[in-house]
Design an enzyme around this catalytic site. Structure first.
Site, PDB file in Angstrom:
ATOM      1  N   GLN A   1       0.941  -1.074   0.058  1.00 25.53           N
ATOM      2  CA  GLN A   1       0.016  -0.037  -0.110  1.00 25.53           C
ATOM      3  C   GLN A   1       0.880   1.322  -0.077  1.00 25.53           C
ATOM      4  OE1 GLN A   1      -3.266   0.230   2.832  1.00 25.53           O
ATOM      5  NE2 GLN A   1      -2.499   2.092   3.641  1.00 25.53           N
TER       6      GLN A   1
ATOM      7  N   SER B   1       1.203   6.618   2.506  1.00 25.09           N
ATOM      8  CA  SER B   1       1.776   7.468   3.535  1.00 25.09           C
ATOM      9  C   SER B   1       2.839   8.180   2.737  1.00 25.09           C
ATOM     10  CB  SER B   1       2.130   6.780   4.742  1.00 25.09           C
ATOM     11  OG  SER B   1       1.191   5.980   5.392  1.00 25.09           O
TER      12      SER B   1
ATOM     13  N   GLU C   1      -9.263  -1.652   6.020  1.00 24.80           N
ATOM     14  CA  GLU C   1      -8.169  -1.471   6.941  1.00 24.80           C
ATOM     15  C   GLU C   1      -8.742  -1.500   8.451  1.00 24.80           C
ATOM     16  OE1 GLU C   1      -3.735   0.085   6.908  1.00 24.80           O
ATOM     17  OE2 GLU C   1      -5.236   1.870   6.859  1.00 24.80           O
TER      18      GLU C   1
ATOM     19  N   SER D   1       4.691  -1.325   3.943  1.00 23.19           N
ATOM     20  CA  SER D   1       4.893  -2.463   4.510  1.00 23.19           C
ATOM     21  C   SER D   1       5.012  -3.670   3.301  1.00 23.19           C
ATOM     22  CB  SER D   1       4.054  -3.027   5.145  1.00 23.19           C
ATOM     23  OG  SER D   1       3.542  -2.096   6.569  1.00 23.19           O
TER      24      SER D   1
HETATM   25  C1  LIG Z   1       3.016  -1.122  11.532  1.00 26.64           C
HETATM   26  C2  LIG Z   1       2.726  -0.121  10.321  1.00 26.64           C
HETATM   27  C3  LIG Z   1       2.600  -0.292   9.192  1.00 26.64           C
HETATM   28  C4  LIG Z   1       2.228   0.714   8.261  1.00 26.64           C
HETATM   29  N1  LIG Z   1       2.323   0.257   6.896  1.00 26.64           N
HETATM   30  C5  LIG Z   1       1.720   1.102   5.974  1.00 26.64           C
HETATM   31  C6  LIG Z   1       1.698   0.895   4.522  1.00 26.64           C
HETATM   32  O1  LIG Z   1       1.820  -0.445   4.094  1.00 26.64           O
HETATM   33  N2  LIG Z   1       1.484   1.751   3.870  1.00 26.64           N
HETATM   34  C7  LIG Z   1       1.533   3.230   4.177  1.00 26.64           C
HETATM   35  O2  LIG Z   1       1.042   3.806   3.295  1.00 26.64           O
HETATM   36  N3  LIG Z   1       1.689   3.464   5.466  1.00 26.64           N
HETATM   37  C8  LIG Z   1       1.856   2.359   6.312  1.00 26.64           C
HETATM   38  N4  LIG Z   1       1.952   2.833   7.654  1.00 26.64           N
HETATM   39  C9  LIG Z   1       1.898   4.287   8.054  1.00 26.64           C
HETATM   40  C10 LIG Z   1       0.867   4.773   9.002  1.00 26.64           C
HETATM   41  O3  LIG Z   1      -0.550   4.557   8.053  1.00 26.64           O
HETATM   42  C11 LIG Z   1       1.033   6.108   9.501  1.00 26.64           C
HETATM   43  O4  LIG Z   1       2.156   6.026  10.183  1.00 26.64           O
HETATM   44  C12 LIG Z   1      -0.222   6.673  10.286  1.00 26.64           C
HETATM   45  O5  LIG Z   1      -1.161   7.009   9.371  1.00 26.64           O
HETATM   46  C13 LIG Z   1       0.388   7.979  10.869  1.00 26.64           C
HETATM   47  O6  LIG Z   1       0.928   8.920  10.261  1.00 26.64           O
HETATM   48  P1  LIG Z   1       2.293   9.547  10.514  1.00 26.64           P
HETATM   49  O7  LIG Z   1       3.432   8.350  11.082  1.00 26.64           O
HETATM   50  O8  LIG Z   1       2.588  10.221   9.393  1.00 26.64           O
HETATM   51  O9  LIG Z   1       2.291  10.266  11.977  1.00 26.64           O
HETATM   52  P2  LIG Z   1       1.431  11.518  12.110  1.00 26.64           P
HETATM   53  O10 LIG Z   1       0.052  11.940  11.250  1.00 26.64           O
HETATM   54  O11 LIG Z   1       2.554  12.765  11.547  1.00 26.64           O
HETATM   55  O12 LIG Z   1       1.145  11.923  13.338  1.00 26.64           O
HETATM   56  C14 LIG Z   1       2.101  12.299  14.490  1.00 26.64           C
HETATM   57  C15 LIG Z   1       1.473  12.391  15.831  1.00 26.64           C
HETATM   58  O13 LIG Z   1       0.545  13.381  15.893  1.00 26.64           O
HETATM   59  C16 LIG Z   1      -0.837  12.880  16.167  1.00 26.64           C
HETATM   60  N5  LIG Z   1      -1.766  13.573  15.455  1.00 26.64           N
HETATM   61  C17 LIG Z   1      -1.761  13.673  13.938  1.00 26.64           C
HETATM   62  N6  LIG Z   1      -3.015  14.336  13.599  1.00 26.64           N
HETATM   63  C18 LIG Z   1      -3.799  14.453  14.785  1.00 26.64           C
HETATM   64  C19 LIG Z   1      -5.035  15.125  15.058  1.00 26.64           C
HETATM   65  N7  LIG Z   1      -5.762  15.541  14.028  1.00 26.64           N
HETATM   66  N8  LIG Z   1      -5.379  14.969  16.294  1.00 26.64           N
HETATM   67  C20 LIG Z   1      -4.836  14.511  17.226  1.00 26.64           C
HETATM   68  N9  LIG Z   1      -3.459  14.158  16.987  1.00 26.64           N
HETATM   69  C21 LIG Z   1      -3.038  14.173  15.922  1.00 26.64           C
HETATM   70  C22 LIG Z   1      -0.627  11.446  15.821  1.00 26.64           C
HETATM   71  O14 LIG Z   1      -1.655  10.493  16.622  1.00 26.64           O
HETATM   72  C23 LIG Z   1       0.642  11.002  16.179  1.00 26.64           C
HETATM   73  O15 LIG Z   1       0.707  11.023  17.489  1.00 26.64           O
HETATM   74  C24 LIG Z   1       2.350   1.851   8.504  1.00 26.64           C
HETATM   75  C25 LIG Z   1       2.334   2.290  10.020  1.00 26.64           C
HETATM   76  C26 LIG Z   1       2.792   1.294  10.903  1.00 26.64           C
HETATM   77  C27 LIG Z   1       2.816   1.749  12.289  1.00 26.64           C
END
Ligand SMILES: Cc1cc2nc3c(=O)[nH]c(=O)nc-3n(C[C@H](O)[C@H](O)[C@H](O)COP(=O)(O)OP(=O)(O)OC[C@H]3O[C@@H](n4cnc5c(N)ncnc54)[C@H](O)[C@@H]3O)c2cc1C
Length: 389
Positions: A107, A110, A225, A142
Site C-alpha cells: 500500500q 503514507s 483496513e 510494509s
Molecule cells: C506497522 C505499521 C505499518 C504501516 N504500513 C503502512 C503501509 O503499508 N503503507 C502506508 O502507506 N503506510 C503505512 N503505515 C503508516 C501509517 O499509516 C502512518 O504511520 C499513520 O497514518 C500515521 O501517520 P504518521 O506516521 O505520518 O504520523 P503523523 O500523522 O505525523 O502523526 C504524528 C502524531 O500526531 C498525532 N496527530 C496527527 N494528527 C492529529 C489530529 N488531527 N489530532 C490529534 N493528534 C493528531 C498522531 O496521533 C501522532 O501521535 C504503517 C504504519 C505502521 C506503524
C-alpha cells in the site's frame, strides 16, 4: 451473542467439509478458485457469503486445518477496492493471483508529510499521452520489497482542493524508476520501506475508478483496513493474545507477586471486554447492519491492550526479559520479544490512537469536528470562517 450457527447438516457446512476432505492440502490457487479465500466477495472470486455463511466456512476450514494464503494488504485492502471500483479487465487480471497469494501487494499511501492527514500527499501523477508519469516518494510501505504490485494514491490535479485532485492507481513494483529502500526497525526486522518514484510510467489502464476521484476509493481501502486490523490476537490478529499469556501463567503454577496478579486480573477483564465487543460486531453483521462505531472502539482498545499484554509478558520474565531470547516463564521466545518491540507500532498504523479518539469524539459523542475533512479546514478555522485548503 444473539445468533446461533447452523448445525452439522447445514448445506454450506457440508459442502465445505467435503471440499476440505477432497483437498487435504489445497494450494492457494485451489482455495481462490473455490471462493474460499474471501467468501464474502461476489462470485466468481468469492461466494457472496453472508455473515453466518462466513462464520460457518471459517469454522469448517479451521477444523480441517486449512490455512488461507497470506497476502494481508492484497486480500484485505487492495482486493476489496478493485472489487468495488475496478474495471472488468482489472478484476480478471489481478484478483485471482491476489487471492491465491501468488502476487503480493503493498500500500503506497503514507508520505513523509502525509500520514494522519493523508490527503496532504504530494506525489504527482501527470498525464502524458496514454501514460501517467509518477514522481515523488512514499514511506512506511510494509512489504514493498516482497510485493509485485502496490495500490498507489497520487495527486493528479494540484489546483483542486486537496481531497479532490487525487487519483488511485495500480503500480507494478518493478516499473523502471522505482527505488525501494528498506527501513530497519527496533524489532530487528525491515518490514517498512521508503519508495521513491522518478519518472515512473504507468499505462492509462493502471487508473482505478475515475480520474481525480481517488480519495473516495482510498476511504474504501482504509475502511477495510480498520475492520481487518481489529482481529483477535494482540498484534493485529497475528500474535499471541491475553488468553495465551494467562494459559502460560497457569501452566507454570501462577504468580505470587501481588502487583503482577492484579495486572493479570486487569488484563483478563480487558480481554473479555474486547471479546464481547467483537461478538457485538459479529451479531450486527449477522443482522445485516453496517459496521457501527464498535470497529473504531475495538481498534482503540485492542491496540493499547496489545501493548499491555506484551509489557506484562516482559515483566513476568523478570530480569531475564533483558535478554532477547527469553520469553515470559521461559517460553517460546522470539515471538514475545518481537511482539514487545512491535507493539509500539500498534497505536500508530491504520490510524493512530489519537485519530481514532477524534473519530469517536465526533461520530459517537457528537463533538465538533477536529478537522473538516471535506473542506480541509480545522475546527478553529471553520469557526473563524477561514479556509486552509
Ligand atoms: C506497522 C505499521 C505499518 C504501516 N504500513 C503502512 C503501509 O503499508 N503503507 C502506508 O502507506 N503506510 C503505512 N503505515 C503508516 C501509517 O499509516 C502512518 O504511520 C499513520 O497514518 C500515521 O501517520 P504518521 O506516521 O505520518 O504520523 P503523523 O500523522 O505525523 O502523526 C504524528 C502524531 O500526531 C498525532 N496527530 C496527527 N494528527 C492529529 C489530529 N488531527 N489530532 C490529534 N493528534 C493528531 C498522531 O496521533 C501522532 O501521535 C504503517 C504504519 C505502521 C506503524
Amino acid at each position: 451473542m444473539d445468533f446461533e450457527l447452523p448445525g452439522y447438516d447445514d448445506p454450506t457446512r457440508t459442502e465445505v467439509r467435503q471440499w476440505c476432505a477432497d483437498h487435504p492440502r489445497p494450494s492457494g490457487r485451489q482455495l481462490a478458485e473455490a471462493g474460499l479465500v474471501a467468501p464474502h466477495w461476489p462470485s466468481p472470486w468469492g461466494r457472496d457469503a453472508d455473515a453466518i455463511q462466513q462464520l460457518v466456512i471459517d469454522e469448517e476450514m479451521r477444523r480441517a486445518g486449512v490455512r488461507r494464503p497470506e497476502n494481508m494488504i492484497g486480500i484485505g485492502w487492495a482486493g476489496p477496492t478493485l472489487v468495488h471500483a475496478g474495471t472488468q479487465e482489472q478484476k480478471d487480471r489481478y484478483l485471482l493471483p491476489l487471492l491465491a497469494g501468488e502476487e503480493i501487494w503493498c500500500q503506497l499511501f503514507s508520505e513523509p508529510e502525509a500520514g494522519s492527514d493523508l490527503a496532504a500527499l504530494g506525489t504527482r501523477a501527470e498525464r502524458d499521452g496514454d501514460e501517467w508519469v509518477v514522481n515523488g516518494s512514499k514511506i512506511w510501505t510494509s512489504h514493498a520489497l516482497a510485493s509485485q504490485f502496490g495500490i498507489l494514491i497520487a495527486r493528479t490535479n494540484p489546483d483542486a482542493p486537496k481531497h479532490q485532485g487525487i487519483s488511485y492507481f495500480i503500480c507494478p513494483m518493478d516499473a523502471p524508476g522505482i527505488e525501494i529502500r528498506p527501513i530497519r526497525e527496533m524489532t530487528g526486522v525491515a518490514l517498512f520501506n521508503e519508495v521513491f518514484f522518478t519518472d515512473v510510467r504507468l499505462p492509462a489502464d493502471a487508473l482505478v475508478g475515475e480520474e481525480h476521484r481517488g480519495w473516495a476509493l482510498a476511504k474504501v481501502t482504509l475502511g477495510n483496513e480498520r475492520v481487518s486490523l481489529s482481529g483477535g490476537g494482540a498484534l493485529w490478529g497475528q500474535g499471541p493474545d491475553a488468553f495465551e499469556l494467562l494459559d502460560l501463567v497457569r501452566a507454570h503454577g501462577g504468580v505470587v507477586d501481588a502487583e503482577l496478579r492484579q495486572r493479570l486480573a486487569q488484563l483478563h477483564i480487558e480481554a473479555e471486554i474486547l471479546r464481547l465487543i467483537r461478538l457485538r460486531t459479529v451479531s450486527a453483521a449477522v443482522r445485516g447492519e453496517a459496521p457501527g462505531p464498535e470497529a473504531s472502539i475495538r481498534k482503540l482498545l485492542a491496540d493499547e491492550h496489545g501493548q499491555i499484554i506484551m509489557g506484562l509478558a516482559k515483566d513476568l520474565a523478570g530480569t531475564a526479559a533483558m535478554l532477547t531470547d527469553v520469553g515470559p516463564m521461559g517460553a517460546e521466545v522470539s515471538l514475545w520479544h518481537y511482539g514487545y518491540m512491535f507493539a509500539r507500532a500498534l497505536t500508530i498504523g491504520g490510524g493512530t490512537t489519537q485519530v481514532q479518539r477524534n473519530i469517536l469524539a465526533e461520530r459517537v459523542l457528537g463533538l465538533p469536528h477536529d478537522v473538516d475533512v471535506e473542506e480541509g479546514r480545522t475546527w478553529a478555522e471553520a469557526r473563524r470562517g477561514a479556509t486552509s485548503a
